[in-house]
Write a protein that holds these residues in place. Sequence first.
Motif, PDB file in Angstrom:
ATOM      1  N   ALA A  90      62.055  46.156  19.916  1.00  0.00           N
ATOM      2  CA  ALA A  90      62.272  45.316  21.095  1.00  0.00           C
ATOM      3  C   ALA A  90      61.248  44.175  21.178  1.00  0.00           C
ATOM      4  CB  ALA A  90      62.201  46.172  22.362  1.00  0.00           C
ATOM      5  N   GLY A  91      60.351  44.091  20.200  1.00  0.00           N
ATOM      6  CA  GLY A  91      59.352  43.031  20.183  1.00  0.00           C
ATOM      7  C   GLY A  91      58.221  43.229  21.166  1.00  0.00           C
ATOM      8  N   VAL A  92      57.907  44.492  21.474  1.00  0.00           N
ATOM      9  CA  VAL A  92      56.870  44.811  22.465  1.00  0.00           C
ATOM     10  C   VAL A  92      55.607  45.297  21.748  1.00  0.00           C
ATOM     11  CG1 VAL A  92      56.253  46.303  24.403  1.00  0.00           C
ATOM     12  CG2 VAL A  92      58.590  45.404  24.211  1.00  0.00           C
ATOM     13  N   THR A  93      54.498  44.616  21.996  1.00  0.00           N
ATOM     14  CA  THR A  93      53.196  45.016  21.474  1.00  0.00           C
ATOM     15  C   THR A  93      52.710  46.236  22.247  1.00  0.00           C
ATOM     16  OG1 THR A  93      52.642  42.752  20.907  1.00  0.00           O
ATOM     17  CG2 THR A  93      50.803  44.252  21.174  1.00  0.00           C
ATOM     18  N   LEU A  94      52.011  47.146  21.560  1.00  0.00           N
ATOM     19  CA  LEU A  94      51.512  48.334  22.247  1.00  0.00           C
ATOM     20  C   LEU A  94      50.120  48.709  21.791  1.00  0.00           C
ATOM     21  CD1 LEU A  94      51.507  51.102  20.309  1.00  0.00           C
ATOM     22  CD2 LEU A  94      53.938  50.729  20.458  1.00  0.00           C
ATOM     23  N   VAL A 139      51.536  48.849  27.328  1.00  0.00           N
ATOM     24  CA  VAL A 139      52.269  47.631  26.975  1.00  0.00           C
ATOM     25  C   VAL A 139      51.832  46.537  27.940  1.00  0.00           C
ATOM     26  CG1 VAL A 139      54.245  48.911  26.053  1.00  0.00           C
ATOM     27  CG2 VAL A 139      54.279  48.151  28.434  1.00  0.00           C
ATOM     28  N   ARG A 140      51.942  45.303  27.512  1.00  0.00           N
ATOM     29  CA  ARG A 140      51.572  44.196  28.399  1.00  0.00           C
ATOM     30  C   ARG A 140      52.454  44.218  29.644  1.00  0.00           C
ATOM     31  NH1 ARG A 140      50.897  41.084  23.217  1.00  0.00           N
ATOM     32  NH2 ARG A 140      48.654  40.802  23.065  1.00  0.00           N
ATOM     33  N   SER A 141      51.858  43.897  30.777  1.00  0.00           N
ATOM     34  CA  SER A 141      52.611  43.882  32.036  1.00  0.00           C
ATOM     35  C   SER A 141      53.841  42.990  31.937  1.00  0.00           C
ATOM     36  CB  SER A 141      51.701  43.403  33.186  1.00  0.00           C
ATOM     37  OG  SER A 141      50.660  44.320  33.397  1.00  0.00           O
ATOM     38  N   ALA A 142      53.725  41.885  31.245  1.00  0.00           N
ATOM     39  CA  ALA A 142      54.851  40.964  31.100  1.00  0.00           C
ATOM     40  C   ALA A 142      56.003  41.580  30.308  1.00  0.00           C
ATOM     41  CB  ALA A 142      54.387  39.672  30.425  1.00  0.00           C
ATOM     42  N   ASP A 143      55.713  42.626  29.520  1.00  0.00           N
ATOM     43  CA  ASP A 143      56.730  43.271  28.676  1.00  0.00           C
ATOM     44  C   ASP A 143      57.244  44.585  29.223  1.00  0.00           C
ATOM     45  OD1 ASP A 143      56.518  41.234  26.773  1.00  0.00           O
ATOM     46  OD2 ASP A 143      54.975  42.303  25.627  1.00  0.00           O
ATOM     47  N   VAL A 144      56.776  45.004  30.402  1.00  0.00           N
ATOM     48  CA  VAL A 144      57.095  46.353  30.877  1.00  0.00           C
ATOM     49  C   VAL A 144      58.601  46.541  31.093  1.00  0.00           C
ATOM     50  CG1 VAL A 144      56.739  46.031  33.375  1.00  0.00           C
ATOM     51  CG2 VAL A 144      56.239  48.228  32.307  1.00  0.00           C
ATOM     52  N   ASP A 145      59.298  45.537  31.605  1.00  0.00           N
ATOM     53  CA  ASP A 145      60.741  45.686  31.797  1.00  0.00           C
ATOM     54  C   ASP A 145      61.463  45.836  30.463  1.00  0.00           C
ATOM     55  OD1 ASP A 145      60.504  45.566  34.557  1.00  0.00           O
ATOM     56  OD2 ASP A 145      60.908  43.407  34.649  1.00  0.00           O
ATOM     57  N   ARG A 146      61.081  45.015  29.492  1.00  0.00           N
ATOM     58  CA  ARG A 146      61.696  45.103  28.158  1.00  0.00           C
ATOM     59  C   ARG A 146      61.366  46.447  27.504  1.00  0.00           C
ATOM     60  NH1 ARG A 146      60.007  41.276  23.494  1.00  0.00           N
ATOM     61  NH2 ARG A 146      58.535  40.713  25.125  1.00  0.00           N
ATOM     62  N   ALA A 147      60.151  46.928  27.694  1.00  0.00           N
ATOM     63  CA  ALA A 147      59.741  48.207  27.112  1.00  0.00           C
ATOM     64  C   ALA A 147      60.524  49.367  27.714  1.00  0.00           C
ATOM     65  CB  ALA A 147      58.247  48.416  27.302  1.00  0.00           C
ATOM     66  N   THR A 148      60.609  49.411  29.033  1.00  0.00           N
ATOM     67  CA  THR A 148      61.320  50.526  29.671  1.00  0.00           C
ATOM     68  C   THR A 148      62.809  50.477  29.343  1.00  0.00           C
ATOM     69  OG1 THR A 148      61.482  49.295  31.764  1.00  0.00           O
ATOM     70  CG2 THR A 148      59.635  50.822  31.524  1.00  0.00           C
ATOM     71  N   ARG A 149      63.372  49.289  29.262  1.00  0.00           N
ATOM     72  CA  ARG A 149      64.785  49.162  28.891  1.00  0.00           C
ATOM     73  C   ARG A 149      65.015  49.680  27.469  1.00  0.00           C
ATOM     74  NH1 ARG A 149      65.505  44.508  30.757  1.00  0.00           N
ATOM     75  NH2 ARG A 149      64.770  43.321  28.956  1.00  0.00           N
ATOM     76  N   ALA A 150      64.130  49.317  26.541  1.00  0.00           N
ATOM     77  CA  ALA A 150      64.263  49.772  25.150  1.00  0.00           C
ATOM     78  C   ALA A 150      64.179  51.287  25.055  1.00  0.00           C
ATOM     79  CB  ALA A 150      63.193  49.123  24.279  1.00  0.00           C
ATOM     80  N   LEU A 151      63.249  51.885  25.793  1.00  0.00           N
ATOM     81  CA  LEU A 151      63.118  53.342  25.748  1.00  0.00           C
ATOM     82  C   LEU A 151      64.331  54.025  26.360  1.00  0.00           C
ATOM     83  CD1 LEU A 151      59.328  53.691  26.635  1.00  0.00           C
ATOM     84  CD2 LEU A 151      60.404  53.922  24.384  1.00  0.00           C
ATOM     85  N   ARG A 152      64.832  53.492  27.456  1.00  0.00           N
ATOM     86  CA  ARG A 152      66.034  54.074  28.075  1.00  0.00           C
ATOM     87  C   ARG A 152      67.245  53.939  27.160  1.00  0.00           C
ATOM     88  NH1 ARG A 152      64.079  51.583  33.535  1.00  0.00           N
ATOM     89  NH2 ARG A 152      63.180  53.444  34.528  1.00  0.00           N
TER      90      ARG A 152
END
Length: 127
Positions: free
Chosen positions: A88-92, A105-118
């Motif tokens: 998903a292109g999320v740095t961790l 994960v960066r705060s700016a990426d939290v929505d993308r991160a949670t969506r990818a995990l779901r």
Amino acid sequence: MKRLAVDLAPEEYTITRLPTGAPPPRIEAKGLVSVTTTANGVSVVCPSPVAPRSDDSRPGWRLLTVRGPLEFDLTGVMAALAGELAAAGVTLLAVSTYDTDHVLVRSADVDRATRALREAGHEVSAV
């Protein structure tokens, strides 16, 4: 990898590096506090309001914690999380403890991160 239950902490975290030879700070906080000393310095991960002062601090991270405890012989947990977030292109930043695994994960990426995990089948809950 089986479905993981992952909790998203509400507060912001900071990742800080203190100079080589600095004494490890004593930090009192709820949530994850990680202090790691290496030959290259002291790394601190903690809630932003209690982060030690440093010229090398990176605020603006959010904490995802795999609900545990996890068995020591369980394999693939961090690989599953890291692979899904990388796709998903999320740095961790990964931190493991005795009981479980944590990913920041960066705060700016939290929505993308949670969506990818779901989308990968994991349960993500705000705590």
